[in-house]
Design a protein around this motif. Structure first.
Motif, PDB file in Angstrom:
ATOM      1  N   ASP A 122       3.988  14.023  68.843  1.00 19.34           N
ATOM      2  CA  ASP A 122       3.219  13.982  67.603  1.00 19.34           C
ATOM      3  C   ASP A 122       1.862  13.293  67.786  1.00 19.34           C
ATOM      4  N   SER A 123       1.766  12.445  68.800  1.00 22.34           N
ATOM      5  CA  SER A 123       0.509  11.709  69.022  1.00 22.34           C
ATOM      6  C   SER A 123      -0.482  12.463  69.914  1.00 22.34           C
ATOM      7  N   ILE A 124      -0.093  13.608  70.447  1.00 17.90           N
ATOM      8  CA  ILE A 124      -0.989  14.406  71.285  1.00 17.90           C
ATOM      9  C   ILE A 124      -2.108  14.981  70.419  1.00 17.90           C
ATOM     10  N   GLU A 125      -3.326  14.931  70.927  1.00 15.44           N
ATOM     11  CA  GLU A 125      -4.494  15.446  70.207  1.00 15.44           C
ATOM     12  C   GLU A 125      -4.715  16.918  70.554  1.00 15.44           C
ATOM     13  N   GLY A 126      -5.306  17.641  69.642  1.00 14.97           N
ATOM     14  CA  GLY A 126      -5.657  19.040  69.881  1.00 14.97           C
ATOM     15  C   GLY A 126      -5.402  19.868  68.642  1.00 14.97           C
ATOM     16  N   GLU A 127      -6.043  21.025  68.591  1.00 14.66           N
ATOM     17  CA  GLU A 127      -5.943  21.832  67.382  1.00 14.66           C
ATOM     18  C   GLU A 127      -4.561  22.445  67.174  1.00 14.66           C
ATOM     19  N   TYR A 128      -3.747  22.542  68.221  1.00 13.01           N
ATOM     20  CA  TYR A 128      -2.404  23.094  68.096  1.00 13.01           C
ATOM     21  C   TYR A 128      -1.325  22.022  68.110  1.00 13.01           C
ATOM     22  N   SER A 129      -1.725  20.755  68.120  1.00  9.90           N
ATOM     23  CA  SER A 129      -0.754  19.674  68.267  1.00  9.90           C
ATOM     24  C   SER A 129       0.238  19.604  67.108  1.00  9.90           C
ATOM     25  N   PHE A 130      -0.166  20.042  65.925  1.00  8.21           N
ATOM     26  CA  PHE A 130       0.751  19.984  64.785  1.00  8.21           C
ATOM     27  C   PHE A 130       1.948  20.917  64.966  1.00  8.21           C
ATOM     28  N   LEU A 131       1.793  21.944  65.800  1.00  3.60           N
ATOM     29  CA  LEU A 131       2.884  22.874  66.092  1.00  3.60           C
ATOM     30  C   LEU A 131       3.853  22.324  67.127  1.00  3.60           C
ATOM     31  N   LEU A 132       3.312  21.576  68.064  1.00  2.54           N
ATOM     32  CA  LEU A 132       4.075  21.155  69.234  1.00  2.54           C
ATOM     33  C   LEU A 132       5.316  20.343  68.892  1.00  2.54           C
ATOM     34  N   ASP A 133       5.187  19.345  68.014  1.00  2.00           N
ATOM     35  CA  ASP A 133       6.325  18.473  67.739  1.00  2.00           C
ATOM     36  C   ASP A 133       7.462  19.214  67.040  1.00  2.00           C
ATOM     37  N   ASP A 134       7.148  20.103  66.095  1.00  2.00           N
ATOM     38  CA  ASP A 134       8.205  20.808  65.365  1.00  2.00           C
ATOM     39  C   ASP A 134       8.897  21.871  66.220  1.00  2.00           C
ATOM     40  N   ILE A 135       8.139  22.576  67.028  1.00  2.00           N
ATOM     41  CA  ILE A 135       8.756  23.588  67.892  1.00  2.00           C
ATOM     42  C   ILE A 135       9.604  22.906  68.963  1.00  2.00           C
ATOM     43  N   ALA A 136       9.109  21.802  69.522  1.00  2.00           N
ATOM     44  CA  ALA A 136       9.895  21.055  70.512  1.00  2.00           C
ATOM     45  C   ALA A 136      11.159  20.474  69.880  1.00  2.00           C
ATOM     46  N   LEU A 137      11.034  19.932  68.674  1.00  2.00           N
ATOM     47  CA  LEU A 137      12.200  19.390  67.977  1.00  2.00           C
ATOM     48  C   LEU A 137      13.230  20.487  67.736  1.00  2.00           C
ATOM     49  N   GLY A 138      12.774  21.642  67.280  1.00  4.03           N
ATOM     50  CA  GLY A 138      13.683  22.764  67.069  1.00  4.03           C
ATOM     51  C   GLY A 138      14.378  23.184  68.352  1.00  4.03           C
ATOM     52  N   ALA A 139      13.634  23.220  69.451  1.00  2.00           N
ATOM     53  CA  ALA A 139      14.218  23.596  70.745  1.00  2.00           C
ATOM     54  C   ALA A 139      15.264  22.575  71.201  1.00  2.00           C
ATOM     55  N   ILE A 140      14.955  21.299  71.045  1.00  2.00           N
ATOM     56  CA  ILE A 140      15.892  20.247  71.457  1.00  2.00           C
ATOM     57  C   ILE A 140      17.185  20.320  70.643  1.00  2.00           C
ATOM     58  N   ILE A 141      17.051  20.414  69.326  1.00  2.82           N
ATOM     59  CA  ILE A 141      18.242  20.491  68.470  1.00  2.82           C
ATOM     60  C   ILE A 141      19.004  21.787  68.740  1.00  2.82           C
ATOM     61  N   GLY A 142      18.280  22.877  68.958  1.00  7.66           N
ATOM     62  CA  GLY A 142      18.927  24.155  69.277  1.00  7.66           C
ATOM     63  C   GLY A 142      19.762  24.072  70.539  1.00  7.66           C
TER      64      GLY A 142
END
Length: 145
Positions: free
Chosen positions: A115-135
């Motif tokens: 969530d602390s990573i900077e960049g225009e796509y960073s808002f996607l990264l945490d939720d997709i990674a969270l979904g992958a981990i829980i999946g």
């Protein structure tokens, strides 16, 4: 704001992120059961991800780090969770939704680091990674239990 990024208005209402996650279930389940094909759901996820990636630069000036009205990230995160886990049991589906929302709200490690990573796509990264981990966790649960 691009309608895709706020899921056609869901992001503008209270609890929009939770509704976006539920919307992922509402889309996934009929496709999975009507067509009995995981491939269609994977294709839909990839198309929505691609459209989101194209939409972000066009809305860059209006996007803050993780704007509340943008809920496509919660939708895609929940979608990737149910794609990986391929959940058919309603109790597991509901449990995965609750776990996803709780962990998305509290941002525990390693999601907090993403969530602390900077960049225009960073808002996607945490939720997709969270979904992958829980999946993956739910998939392992189904295999071993």
């Amino acid at each position: 704001m691009n309608d895709l990024l706020n899921l056609f208005g869901l992001g503008r209402i209270k609890f929009g992120a939770s509704l976006a996650s539920l919307f992922a279930l509402a889309i996934f389940l009929p496709i999975n059961y009507l067509f009995v094909s995981h491939a269609i759901n994977i294709l839909l996820f990839l198309c929505l991800l691609l459209l989101t990636l194209v939409s972000v630069p066009r809305n860059k000036k209006r996007l803050s780090k993780d704007p509340k009205e943008v809920v496509i990230d919660e939708f895609l995160g929940m979608y990737v969770l149910i794609l990986i886990a391929n959940l058919s049991n309603l109790l597991l589906l509901f449990s995965s939704f609750i776990l996803f929302r709780v962990l998305d709200i509290f941002k525990i490690w390693p999601i907090s680091a993403l969530d602390s990573i900077e960049g225009e796509y960073s808002f996607l990264l945490d939720d997709i990674a969270l979904g992958a981990i829980i999946g993956i966790l739910f998939l392992l649960f189904q295999i071993f239990i």
